[in-house]
Design a protein around this motif. Sequence first.
Motif, PDB file in Angstrom:
ATOM      1  N   SER A  48      10.988 -47.416   8.191  1.00 27.12           N
ATOM      2  CA  SER A  48      11.442 -45.927   7.961  1.00 27.12           C
ATOM      3  C   SER A  48      10.783 -45.379   6.839  1.00 27.12           C
ATOM      4  N   VAL A  49      10.551 -45.995   5.589  1.00 22.25           N
ATOM      5  CA  VAL A  49       9.906 -45.411   4.542  1.00 22.25           C
ATOM      6  C   VAL A  49       8.438 -45.146   4.901  1.00 22.25           C
ATOM      7  N   LEU A  50       7.827 -46.177   5.548  1.00 22.10           N
ATOM      8  CA  LEU A  50       6.392 -46.097   5.916  1.00 22.10           C
ATOM      9  C   LEU A  50       6.100 -44.706   6.787  1.00 22.10           C
ATOM     10  N   CYS A  51       7.194 -44.329   7.533  1.00 18.87           N
ATOM     11  CA  CYS A  51       7.079 -43.226   8.671  1.00 18.87           C
ATOM     12  C   CYS A  51       7.059 -42.031   7.669  1.00 18.87           C
ATOM     13  N   LEU A  71      12.135 -47.896  17.684  1.00 23.70           N
ATOM     14  CA  LEU A  71      12.089 -46.474  17.767  1.00 23.70           C
ATOM     15  C   LEU A  71      11.363 -45.858  16.750  1.00 23.70           C
ATOM     16  N   VAL A  72      11.775 -46.343  15.458  1.00 26.46           N
ATOM     17  CA  VAL A  72      11.049 -46.160  14.131  1.00 26.46           C
ATOM     18  C   VAL A  72       9.634 -46.490  14.363  1.00 26.46           C
ATOM     19  N   SER A  73       9.304 -47.406  14.943  1.00 23.97           N
ATOM     20  CA  SER A  73       7.877 -47.891  15.024  1.00 23.97           C
ATOM     21  C   SER A  73       7.226 -47.017  16.045  1.00 23.97           C
ATOM     22  N   LEU A  74       7.581 -46.492  16.938  1.00 25.16           N
ATOM     23  CA  LEU A  74       7.231 -45.691  17.993  1.00 25.16           C
ATOM     24  C   LEU A  74       7.137 -44.236  16.988  1.00 25.16           C
ATOM     25  N   SER A  75       8.107 -44.014  16.225  1.00 23.74           N
ATOM     26  CA  SER A  75       7.901 -42.736  15.258  1.00 23.74           C
ATOM     27  C   SER A  75       6.720 -42.793  14.286  1.00 23.74           C
ATOM     28  N   LEU A  76       6.412 -44.007  13.777  1.00 18.23           N
ATOM     29  CA  LEU A  76       5.427 -44.189  12.939  1.00 18.23           C
ATOM     30  C   LEU A  76       3.870 -43.994  13.555  1.00 18.23           C
ATOM     31  N   LEU A  77       3.935 -44.553  14.585  1.00 14.78           N
ATOM     32  CA  LEU A  77       2.607 -43.920  15.588  1.00 14.78           C
ATOM     33  C   LEU A  77       2.489 -42.679  15.882  1.00 14.78           C
ATOM     34  N   ASP A  78       3.551 -42.051  16.206  1.00 16.12           N
ATOM     35  CA  ASP A  78       3.539 -40.550  16.541  1.00 16.12           C
ATOM     36  C   ASP A  78       3.084 -39.739  15.196  1.00 16.12           C
ATOM     37  N   GLU A  79       3.484 -40.253  13.872  1.00 17.38           N
ATOM     38  CA  GLU A  79       3.109 -39.801  12.847  1.00 17.38           C
ATOM     39  C   GLU A  79       1.739 -39.876  12.365  1.00 17.38           C
ATOM     40  N   LEU A  80       1.133 -40.989  12.681  1.00 16.25           N
ATOM     41  CA  LEU A  80      -0.104 -41.514  12.424  1.00 16.25           C
ATOM     42  C   LEU A  80      -1.193 -40.599  13.309  1.00 16.25           C
ATOM     43  N   LEU A  81      -0.564 -40.378  14.542  1.00 11.60           N
ATOM     44  CA  LEU A  81      -1.706 -39.668  15.473  1.00 11.60           C
ATOM     45  C   LEU A  81      -1.676 -38.167  15.068  1.00 11.60           C
ATOM     46  N   GLN A  82      -0.648 -37.544  14.083  1.00 10.26           N
ATOM     47  CA  GLN A  82      -1.047 -36.299  13.537  1.00 10.26           C
ATOM     48  C   GLN A  82      -1.566 -36.054  12.130  1.00 10.26           C
ATOM     49  N   LYS A  83      -2.193 -37.086  11.752  1.00 10.58           N
ATOM     50  CA  LYS A  83      -2.722 -37.153  10.611  1.00 10.58           C
ATOM     51  C   LYS A  83      -4.424 -36.774  10.677  1.00 10.58           C
ATOM     52  N   PRO A  84      -4.840 -35.976   9.816  1.00 13.30           N
ATOM     53  CA  PRO A  84      -6.475 -35.805  10.010  1.00 13.30           C
ATOM     54  C   PRO A  84      -7.324 -36.831   9.450  1.00 13.30           C
ATOM     55  N   HIS A  85      -7.492 -37.995  10.236  1.00 15.86           N
ATOM     56  CA  HIS A  85      -8.130 -39.131   9.926  1.00 15.86           C
ATOM     57  C   HIS A  85      -8.793 -39.687  11.225  1.00 15.86           C
ATOM     58  N   ARG A  86     -10.113 -39.662  11.510  1.00 11.19           N
ATOM     59  CA  ARG A  86     -10.735 -40.052  12.488  1.00 11.19           C
ATOM     60  C   ARG A  86     -10.602 -41.667  12.818  1.00 11.19           C
ATOM     61  N   ASP A  87     -10.492 -42.498  11.784  1.00 12.08           N
ATOM     62  CA  ASP A  87     -10.225 -43.863  12.299  1.00 12.08           C
ATOM     63  C   ASP A  87      -8.936 -44.208  13.153  1.00 12.08           C
ATOM     64  N   ILE A  88      -8.049 -43.365  12.949  1.00  9.08           N
ATOM     65  CA  ILE A  88      -6.630 -43.519  13.712  1.00  9.08           C
ATOM     66  C   ILE A  88      -6.856 -43.749  15.106  1.00  9.08           C
ATOM     67  N   LEU A  89      -7.609 -42.770  15.691  1.00  8.46           N
ATOM     68  CA  LEU A  89      -7.484 -42.617  17.112  1.00  8.46           C
ATOM     69  C   LEU A  89      -8.745 -43.551  17.470  1.00  8.46           C
ATOM     70  N   ASP A  90      -9.871 -43.873  16.591  1.00  7.15           N
ATOM     71  CA  ASP A  90     -10.756 -44.633  16.760  1.00  7.15           C
ATOM     72  C   ASP A  90     -10.395 -46.308  16.989  1.00  7.15           C
ATOM     73  N   VAL A  91      -9.564 -46.730  15.903  1.00  8.21           N
ATOM     74  CA  VAL A  91      -8.925 -48.116  16.180  1.00  8.21           C
ATOM     75  C   VAL A  91      -8.045 -48.561  17.199  1.00  8.21           C
ATOM     76  N   LEU A  92      -7.037 -47.317  17.238  1.00 11.74           N
ATOM     77  CA  LEU A  92      -6.007 -47.703  18.400  1.00 11.74           C
ATOM     78  C   LEU A  92      -6.539 -47.444  19.608  1.00 11.74           C
ATOM     79  N   LEU A  93      -7.472 -46.500  20.117  1.00 12.84           N
ATOM     80  CA  LEU A  93      -7.760 -46.386  21.315  1.00 12.84           C
ATOM     81  C   LEU A  93      -9.343 -46.517  21.666  1.00 12.84           C
TER      82      LEU A  93
END
Length: 690
Positions: free
Chosen positions: A361-364, A406-428
């Motif tokens: 939750s903190v990380l999210c 639920l909170v882990s999915l929320s963390l994933l959702d928050e990551l996908l909203q950050k302006p960093h190219r590596d996120i989508l590259d590494v995950l998908l």
Amino acid sequence: METFSRFTSMLLHALESREPTVDLLDSFIDHWKSITNYYVQTTDEHVPVRQTDIPWCLRQMLDILVYEEKQQAQYPGPCMEFLLHQKILETLVTLGKAQYPPGMLQQVLLFFSKLLSQVQQPLLHLTTVYIPVQKLIGLCALPGSHTEKEEAQFLLVICSRAKEDQNTLRLVLTLPDQSAARTPTSDQSQSFNHSADKAVLVSQSDSSACSPVQSERSLLWVLMELSKSQKSSVSVKVLQSLLLLIQTSGELLSELTQLGELLSGRLTKVYSLMVLEDGLDPGAVQGWRHIPWSSQYSSPDSPGHMTSFFCWLDFVDHLITEAPQVFSEQVSQCVCDGWMVDVLQPQLLHMCEQVVLVSTSVLCAVVRLVRSPSLLDRLVHFLLRTEMLTETLLRHCDHVNDQISLVSLSLLDELLQKPHRDILDVLLLDFLRGRSYLSPPGQEEPQADSGEDGEDDEDDPFFTDGPAHLSPPCQSGPRTHNDIINSFLCVVPVQVRSGQLLQEGGYESYVHDAHALVTQSQALSLSWDWPVSLPPPTLPSGGDSAFSEGHMIKVLFDRLGRILEQPYDLNLQLTSVLSRLASFRHPLVNEFLLNPYIHLKPGTRTLFSVLIRVMSELMLRIQEVPQLSDRLLDTRKHLLGLDQNTRLDHLTLLRGIVVLEEFCKELAAVAFVKMPLDLDWDQDKDQDQD
């Protein structure tokens, strides 16, 4: 009348000429002697300083110095020379340290603050100034101090003055001088043009001898300690002092690993206090909204541990944003090593579910709140380049504990909203680049989605009992975007659709939100230089190779396959993540997540094939629900808050059906917003190639 005015003028001129001229130096010396005489003549050591003439004498001395600077053509004047030669500042610091008379330290702090701020000529590079200043800094932030307000103002003045010159800042920070090329001759050229120059100038050798390297009570340490003050005005002023230092002198401060360690250590401490707090609500932690650090510190109420943590995090993030790159990277690395790796990572990998829930939750919240590029880069590297941690966090999206999922999915959702190219590259994208999910050339017969049970289409009640328009699309040849939109709309069997029962709109009602989602995702990826067309499939050299969908897609598709048996909130978060993924305008994302007509390898899943399998299971399970249409209508009303009474039997299944219907509408809307430009462009390119 004119004669009278002339007579008055002559009289005033005569009086002025007869008035004795006040000698500033004599007056200055008299005021200083009044202070020293007090210590000779007084016998009562307990009389507060405010009941003596000392504050008034100090104010008069300060006024004389300021006036002298304005009047003297050559600086320093005799009064300033007297102050420096007689080491008055050092004497005042000694008296302040002794607190004699009581409250003397407050008066000394006020005198130093006003002297350094009101006198325009630089003074901090002088030996008889910066040495007393260093000693006075060491008297700040003492336990039980009653002069925090004056200390904060004094430190703010010091930082304001010191930032203007790198050498002065080195003296104040007690850093060793590194400019060995400088000579005494060059130092003398910066001196005052006066006979007393040798007594007041600081040479490089003097500065090295008088300035210990990073004393225990250095300026940075004092600022950090004083920032913990319960008085919000003191905390804000001290943090402003830190910002003043780093904005212009970050490269110099980068030599001090101490500052990065102090900032990171403070973050770790307030975090530890927060997670140990009784009754800590993970939901409140995860949903913490951004409030600027300055407004939080300005609150009259004493902040709780949660407020203290997020307030300090926001300040560190703001400091890193404002600092030069060298310093910002150093502080970011200290935060990563000192808090993320040493403290947060063991908690994320812990066996206790409560520890995992709170830390996630903190990380999210941290992912959502961090704005500085340097700290975001370290955070993304920590989450996605630490192999064991990355796999664990993604597995937590499919945890037996629904709260952790639920909170882990929320963390994933928050990551996908950050302006960093590596996120989508590494995950998908790294898993999709070769397009190995496609069937090899020559093997493009329509393939059924092969589940683990291995049942054929003709044995699947979804295909035998359902209407003809529910059959999976024939995978042959390119289709228009209308075909793709209709595929997602028609995948939901008519008998389980309930939106029209409340006169709710079709997928058109999602177009506005889908447009906002696609626009947001496109804004993130504008600078990522994505291709505009699909790359050719990579043919394996050693025979057919299995397609690896990656940990994220696996856990999301597995969750989607169980949407009919999962809690409502979990399903909402799951579909939110999938919709956000589908909104990115990358050719591989369009093909893998939004094109039902591609030819897949046996055993390979796409978003559409998983939906087909879910509908197959749905047609079996609805046989057990009597009065299906009425129950779906009641469930939809209950979810919309229109009806508070609802039956509990089959409630999870009915909610899952409603979410599934709305999710397919949302995907159709995303396809409607994205596909016209993308498909038309691809078709034009194909025609050009022909």
